[in-house]
Write a protein that holds these residues in place. Structure first.
Motif, PDB file in Angstrom:
ATOM      1  N   LEU A 370       0.881  -1.200  -0.066  1.00 36.12           N
ATOM      2  CA  LEU A 370      -0.042  -0.041  -0.127  1.00 36.12           C
ATOM      3  C   LEU A 370       0.710   1.259   0.128  1.00 36.12           C
ATOM      4  CD1 LEU A 370      -2.438  -1.165   2.980  1.00 36.12           C
ATOM      5  CD2 LEU A 370      -2.993  -1.217   0.461  1.00 36.12           C
ATOM      6  N   THR A 371       0.135   2.290  -0.326  1.00 38.12           N
ATOM      7  CA  THR A 371       1.005   3.719  -0.156  1.00 38.12           C
ATOM      8  C   THR A 371       0.620   4.134   1.106  1.00 38.12           C
ATOM      9  OG1 THR A 371      -0.912   4.857  -1.227  1.00 38.12           O
ATOM     10  CG2 THR A 371       0.901   4.328  -2.444  1.00 38.12           C
ATOM     11  N   GLY A 372       1.097   5.204   1.933  1.00 34.43           N
ATOM     12  CA  GLY A 372       0.728   5.703   2.883  1.00 34.43           C
ATOM     13  C   GLY A 372      -0.587   6.409   2.785  1.00 34.43           C
ATOM     14  N   ARG A 373      -0.860   6.940   1.716  1.00 32.53           N
ATOM     15  CA  ARG A 373      -2.354   7.587   1.504  1.00 32.53           C
ATOM     16  C   ARG A 373      -3.269   6.504   1.445  1.00 32.53           C
ATOM     17  NH1 ARG A 373      -4.899  11.571  -2.271  1.00 32.53           N
ATOM     18  NH2 ARG A 373      -6.960  11.255  -1.756  1.00 32.53           N
ATOM     19  N   GLN A 374      -3.229   5.189   0.844  1.00 33.17           N
ATOM     20  CA  GLN A 374      -4.167   4.203   0.793  1.00 33.17           C
ATOM     21  C   GLN A 374      -4.308   3.511   2.574  1.00 33.17           C
ATOM     22  OE1 GLN A 374      -1.842   2.095  -1.900  1.00 33.17           O
ATOM     23  NE2 GLN A 374      -3.696   2.367  -3.658  1.00 33.17           N
ATOM     24  N   ALA A 375      -3.210   3.537   2.900  1.00 31.75           N
ATOM     25  CA  ALA A 375      -3.317   3.120   4.479  1.00 31.75           C
ATOM     26  C   ALA A 375      -4.117   3.936   5.444  1.00 31.75           C
ATOM     27  CB  ALA A 375      -1.838   2.589   4.889  1.00 31.75           C
ATOM     28  N   GLU A 376      -3.482   5.295   5.218  1.00 33.14           N
ATOM     29  CA  GLU A 376      -4.202   6.353   6.019  1.00 33.14           C
ATOM     30  C   GLU A 376      -5.791   6.345   5.917  1.00 33.14           C
ATOM     31  OE1 GLU A 376      -3.052  10.863   5.990  1.00 33.14           O
ATOM     32  OE2 GLU A 376      -4.489  10.760   4.782  1.00 33.14           O
ATOM     33  N   SER A 377      -6.244   6.167   4.746  1.00 31.67           N
ATOM     34  CA  SER A 377      -7.534   6.130   4.614  1.00 31.67           C
ATOM     35  C   SER A 377      -8.433   5.058   4.809  1.00 31.67           C
ATOM     36  CB  SER A 377      -7.928   6.328   2.912  1.00 31.67           C
ATOM     37  OG  SER A 377      -7.277   7.694   2.548  1.00 31.67           O
ATOM     38  N   ALA A 378      -7.649   3.767   4.671  1.00 31.02           N
ATOM     39  CA  ALA A 378      -8.385   2.723   4.928  1.00 31.02           C
ATOM     40  C   ALA A 378      -8.754   2.625   6.709  1.00 31.02           C
ATOM     41  CB  ALA A 378      -7.804   1.421   4.525  1.00 31.02           C
ATOM     42  N   LEU A 379      -7.510   3.134   7.479  1.00 26.82           N
ATOM     43  CA  LEU A 379      -7.519   2.908   8.732  1.00 26.82           C
ATOM     44  C   LEU A 379      -8.595   4.013   9.219  1.00 26.82           C
ATOM     45  CD1 LEU A 379      -3.675   2.979   9.404  1.00 26.82           C
ATOM     46  CD2 LEU A 379      -5.504   1.156  10.247  1.00 26.82           C
ATOM     47  N   ASN A 389       2.896   9.734   6.127  1.00 23.36           N
ATOM     48  CA  ASN A 389       4.233  10.218   6.162  1.00 23.36           C
ATOM     49  C   ASN A 389       5.428   9.490   5.311  1.00 23.36           C
ATOM     50  OD1 ASN A 389       5.059  11.950   8.693  1.00 23.36           O
ATOM     51  ND2 ASN A 389       6.766  11.257   7.854  1.00 23.36           N
ATOM     52  N   SER A 390       6.085  10.491   4.891  1.00 27.93           N
ATOM     53  CA  SER A 390       7.235   9.850   4.045  1.00 27.93           C
ATOM     54  C   SER A 390       8.184   8.988   4.723  1.00 27.93           C
ATOM     55  CB  SER A 390       8.245  10.899   3.342  1.00 27.93           C
ATOM     56  OG  SER A 390       7.354  11.858   2.672  1.00 27.93           O
ATOM     57  N   VAL A 391       8.920   8.204   4.152  1.00 26.82           N
ATOM     58  CA  VAL A 391       9.679   7.191   4.736  1.00 26.82           C
ATOM     59  C   VAL A 391      11.059   7.729   4.009  1.00 26.82           C
ATOM     60  CG1 VAL A 391       8.267   5.353   5.318  1.00 26.82           C
ATOM     61  CG2 VAL A 391       9.578   5.254   3.156  1.00 26.82           C
ATOM     62  N   PRO A 392      12.419   7.615   4.815  1.00 29.55           N
ATOM     63  CA  PRO A 392      13.421   7.873   3.827  1.00 29.55           C
ATOM     64  C   PRO A 392      13.694   7.466   2.456  1.00 29.55           C
ATOM     65  CG  PRO A 392      14.149   7.369   6.218  1.00 29.55           C
ATOM     66  CD  PRO A 392      12.748   6.752   5.948  1.00 29.55           C
ATOM     67  N   ALA A 393      13.948   8.459   1.514  1.00 30.80           N
ATOM     68  CA  ALA A 393      14.294   8.054   0.069  1.00 30.80           C
ATOM     69  C   ALA A 393      12.831   7.447  -0.413  1.00 30.80           C
ATOM     70  CB  ALA A 393      15.212   6.888  -0.209  1.00 30.80           C
ATOM     71  N   ASP A 394      11.698   7.841   0.029  1.00 29.48           N
ATOM     72  CA  ASP A 394      10.291   7.462  -0.380  1.00 29.48           C
ATOM     73  C   ASP A 394      10.134   7.391  -1.739  1.00 29.48           C
ATOM     74  OD1 ASP A 394       7.572   7.057  -0.442  1.00 29.48           O
ATOM     75  OD2 ASP A 394       7.395   7.522   1.693  1.00 29.48           O
ATOM     76  N   PRO A 395       9.782   6.325  -2.522  1.00 29.43           N
ATOM     77  CA  PRO A 395       9.567   6.367  -3.747  1.00 29.43           C
ATOM     78  C   PRO A 395       8.311   6.921  -4.176  1.00 29.43           C
ATOM     79  CG  PRO A 395       9.362   4.033  -2.917  1.00 29.43           C
ATOM     80  CD  PRO A 395       9.654   5.027  -1.892  1.00 29.43           C
ATOM     81  N   TYR A 400       1.770  10.860  -1.864  1.00 31.19           N
ATOM     82  CA  TYR A 400       1.090   9.438  -1.692  1.00 31.19           C
ATOM     83  C   TYR A 400       1.913   8.800  -0.429  1.00 31.19           C
ATOM     84  CZ  TYR A 400      -1.430  10.396  -5.768  1.00 31.19           C
ATOM     85  OH  TYR A 400      -1.991  11.091  -6.371  1.00 31.19           O
ATOM     86  N   THR A 401       3.162   8.946  -0.325  1.00 29.69           N
ATOM     87  CA  THR A 401       4.021   8.373   0.801  1.00 29.69           C
ATOM     88  C   THR A 401       4.021   6.949   0.611  1.00 29.69           C
ATOM     89  OG1 THR A 401       2.837   8.505   2.742  1.00 29.69           O
ATOM     90  CG2 THR A 401       3.677  10.484   2.137  1.00 29.69           C
ATOM     91  N   SER A 402       5.145   6.424   1.647  1.00 31.81           N
ATOM     92  CA  SER A 402       4.888   4.900   1.783  1.00 31.81           C
ATOM     93  C   SER A 402       4.925   4.564   3.406  1.00 31.81           C
ATOM     94  CB  SER A 402       6.389   4.284   1.364  1.00 31.81           C
ATOM     95  OG  SER A 402       6.699   4.494  -0.022  1.00 31.81           O
ATOM     96  N   GLY A 403       4.710   5.694   4.099  1.00 31.26           N
ATOM     97  CA  GLY A 403       4.610   5.347   5.501  1.00 31.26           C
ATOM     98  C   GLY A 403       3.240   6.005   6.237  1.00 31.26           C
ATOM     99  N   VAL A 404       3.166   5.517   7.592  1.00 31.52           N
ATOM    100  CA  VAL A 404       2.086   5.995   8.465  1.00 31.52           C
ATOM    101  C   VAL A 404       2.777   6.274   9.584  1.00 31.52           C
ATOM    102  CG1 VAL A 404       0.069   5.362   9.805  1.00 31.52           C
ATOM    103  CG2 VAL A 404       0.087   4.854   7.253  1.00 31.52           C
ATOM    104  N   ARG A 405       2.488   7.194  10.369  1.00 37.36           N
ATOM    105  CA  ARG A 405       3.181   7.872  11.378  1.00 37.36           C
ATOM    106  C   ARG A 405       2.111   7.497  12.577  1.00 37.36           C
ATOM    107  NH1 ARG A 405       4.643  14.078  12.969  1.00 37.36           N
ATOM    108  NH2 ARG A 405       2.453  13.978  12.996  1.00 37.36           N
TER     109      ARG A 405
END
Ligand code: PLP
Length: 480
Positions: A370-379, A389-395, A400-405
Motif C-alpha cells: 500500500l501507499t501511505g495514502r491508501q493505508a491512512e484512508s483505510a484506517l 508520512n514519507s519514509v527515507p528516500a520515499d519512492p 502519497y508516501t510509503s509510511g504511516v506515522r
C-alpha cells in the motif's frame, strides 16, 4: 473540594447554550467534535487532549487584549494582567526546562522557529561587516546598511534534517521561508539503519560551515544525542537550535535527560506547547540570557500582538507538567510506544529504524503493498486516525508516501497502557492486511484508491470501541 467533573460538565453545557444562542451550527460542530474525538483511536503523533483547565483558560476576555511588547514594556496601556500571565507562564517554562530565559509569545511552532532564526541572525551577525557600518548589532542598521550587508555576506547558511528523514518544513525545506532566508543544506539518516549518523552530520557541517545547525524532528522515531550535536556545532562555530516541538513532553517528564535533554546543550530551543506537552496550541523559545534581548524582538519582527488567552493557558499547562503525575505520563508515553512497536514487529510489519525509543513509530506500509495514502484512508474508515508520512528516500514522494506515522501521547492521556497498545497494533495490522490497492479509471494501479474487505471497518470500530469505552476521554464530562 468541589466535584470538578460536575463543574466542568455544567460549565461546558452552559457555554454551548450561550454559543448556540448566536450560531447554533458552531455549538453543534463543537459537540460533534467531542463525540468524534471520543469515538476514534487518535494516533496522530502531534496531537493530544489538553485538560479542561487548559481549554477553559483559553475562553476568556484575555482574548480581547492587545499587549504588543514584553513584560512591563508594552505598546498598549492596561496590560498589567497580561504581564502577570506572561510572567507566570515564562517562570513555569524556565523552571520546568531549566532554561535561563523563556519567551512564551509565539502563536505556533512555526512562529517560534521564525523568532529563533531572527534572534540567531541578530545575535550572530556581528561580523567585521557590521563594525565597518558603525553598528554594534543588526538592530542598529538602516535599510541602506542592510543592502550593503547582504551584498557582503550573502545569505547565511543553515543545516537541518531533511523532511524525508523526519525533519520539519521549517528546518530549511526549500518551499518554506526557512529554505529561502537561508542557504540551506540538509542531513539525512543512514540508508541502511535509518538512524542519524553523527559523523556524517559532522562531515557535512565541516564542509558547509553553517551559521545554524537545526536538530529535532517531526517523524524520526529515535532519541537524539544533543551533546554530540552541540560538539558538531561548536567545531564549526555554528549556533545549535533544537526544535523539540514533538518531544517536549518527554523532556518535561524527564524521560529525556543528560545528552538527550536538548535544553542544556542547545543555544536556542524551540517547541510547540500542544503536542506531547499537552498544552494549548502555541509555541515557545528557550535560551540562554545572551539571546534574550534578540528573542524579545519576536514582536514586531515576526509576531503581532501576543495571544494573551493562550499564554494564560500555557501557564496552566506548564503548571500541570510540573506535577509528578506528568513524569509518570511521559514515561507511559515512551513505554506505550515500545509496546506499539513490538506489536507491529511481532506481527511481521516493518518499522523505519526497526523500532522506536521515543513517542512515535513510523510504519512502512509498502510491505502491505500500500501507499501511505491508501493505508491512512483505510484506517480512517475503521476509526483509526493516523497520518501518512514519507519514509527515507520515499519512492512515493511527500503526497502519497510509503509510511504511516503513529504516536502514543493522546491515547496515553486516555489511560491506554502497554496491553491496549499491543491490541491497537493488532487491529491496525488486520486492517492493512485486509486492504488492497484500487485501480484508476484507466485501469492502472492507483496510489490513492483502495478496497477494504467487507466487514473489517465495522469489526475494527467495534473492537476499538471496547478499548475506548474502558478509557473514556474526559471521564465524567457529560454535556446537557
Ligand atoms: N516543529 C516541528 C518539529 C513540528 O513537528 C511542527 C508541527 O508539526 C512545527 C514545528 C510547527 O508547529 P505549528 O503547527 O504549531 O506551527
Amino acid at each position: 473540594m468541589a466535584d470538578l467533573n460536575a463543574l466542568t460538565s455544567s460549565a461546558y453545557s452552559h457555554a454551548l447554550e450561550v454559543i448556540a444562542s448566536v450560531e447554533p451550527r458552531i455549538a453543534e460542530a463543537t459537540r460533534a467534535e467531542l463525540a468524534d474525538q471520543r469515538a476514534s483511536l487518535k494516533l496522530i503523533a502531534s496531537e493530544n487532549y489538553a485538560s479542561p483547565a487548559v481549554l477553559m483558560t483559553m475562553g476568556t476576555w484575555f482574548s480581547d487584549k492587545y499587549a504588543e511588547g514584553t513584560i512591563g514594556h508594552r505598546f498598549y496601556a492596561g496590560c498589567q494582567n497580561v504581564d502577570t500571565v506572561e510572567s507566570v507562564a515564562a517562570e513555569h517554562a524556565r523552571e520546568l526546562f531549566g532554561a535561563p530565559y523563556a519567551y512564551v509569545q509565539p502563536h505556533s511552532g512555526i512562529d517560534a522557529n521564525l523568532v529563533a532564526y531572527w534572534s540567531i541572525l541578530a545575535h550572530r551577525v556581528e561580523s567585521p561587516a557590521l563594525e565597518k557600518l558603525g553598528a554594534k548589532n543588526v538592530n542598529e542598521l538602516t535599510d541602506a546598511d542592510w543592502e550593503e550587508l547582504r551584498a557582503e555576506l550573502g545569505n547565511q547558511r543553515l543545516l537541518g534534517m531533511s523532511l524525508d528523514a523526519g525533519g520539519h518544513l521549517t528546518h530549511g525545506f526549500r518551499p518554506n521561508i526557512s529554505g529561502k532566508m537561508f542557504h540551506q543544506q540538509q542531513y539525512g539518516t543512514d540508508p541502511v539503519t535509518g538512524l542519524l549518523d553523527y559523523d556524517a552530520v559532522a562531515a557535512k557541517a565541516r564542509e558547509f560551515r553553517p551559521l545554524v545547525i537545526v536538530a529535532g524532528y517531526s517523524a524520526y522515531p529515535r532519541r537524539v544525542n544533543f551533546a554530540r550535536m552541540r560538539e558538531i556545532a561548536d567545531e564549526v562555530d555554528a549556533t545549535l537550535m533544537v526544535d523539540m516541538a514533538h518531544f517536549a513532553g518527554l523532556v518535561a517528564g524527564k524521560v529525556f535527560t543528560g545528552e538527550e535533554d536538548p535544553v542544556p546543550h542547545a543555544h536556542v530551543t524551540t517547541t510547540t506547547t500542544h503536542k506531547s506537552l499537552r498544552g494549548p496550541r502555541g509555541g515557545m523559545v528557550l535560551a540562554g540570557e545572551e539571546f534574550a534581548a534578540d528573542i524579545d524582538r519576536g514582536c514586531p519582527m515576526v509576531l503581532g500582538g501576543p495571544l494573551s488567552h493562550v499564554m494564560a493557558a500555557k501557564a496552566v499547562a506548564l503548571a500541570e507538567a510540573r506535577q509528578p503525575s506528568f513524569a509518570s505520563y511521559a514515561r507511559q508515553i515512551a513505554d506505550n510506544a515500545q509496546s506499539l512497536a513490538e506489536g507491529f514487529l511481532s506481527r511481521g510489519a516493518r518499522l523505519v529504524t526497526g523500532g522506536t525509543d521515543n513517542h512515535l513509530v513510523l510504519l512502512d506500509v509498502s510491505s502491505f503493498g500500500l501507499t501511505g495514502r491508501q493505508a491512512e484512508s483505510a484506517l480512517l474508515d475503521a476509526g483509526v486516525v493516523t497520518n501518512r508520512n514519507s519514509v527515507p528516500a520515499d519512492p512515493n514522494g511527500a503526497w502519497y508516501t510509503s509510511g504511516v506515522r503513529l504516536g502514543t501521547p493522546a491515547l496515553t492521556t486516555r489511560g491506554f497502557g502497554a496491553a491496549e497498545f499491543d491490541r491497537v497494533a493488532e487491529l491496525i495490522v488486520e486492517v492493512l492486511r485486509a486492504t488492497t490497492p484500487g485501480t484508476t479509471k484507466a485501469g492502472t494501479a492507483s496510489k490513492a484508491s483502495y478496497v477494504l474487505a467487507d466487514g473489517v471497518a465495522e469489526r475494527t470500530r467495534a473492537a476499538a470501541a471496547e478499548l475506548l469505552d474502558a478509557h473514556p476521554l474526559y471521564p465524567g464530562l457529560e454535556l446537557a
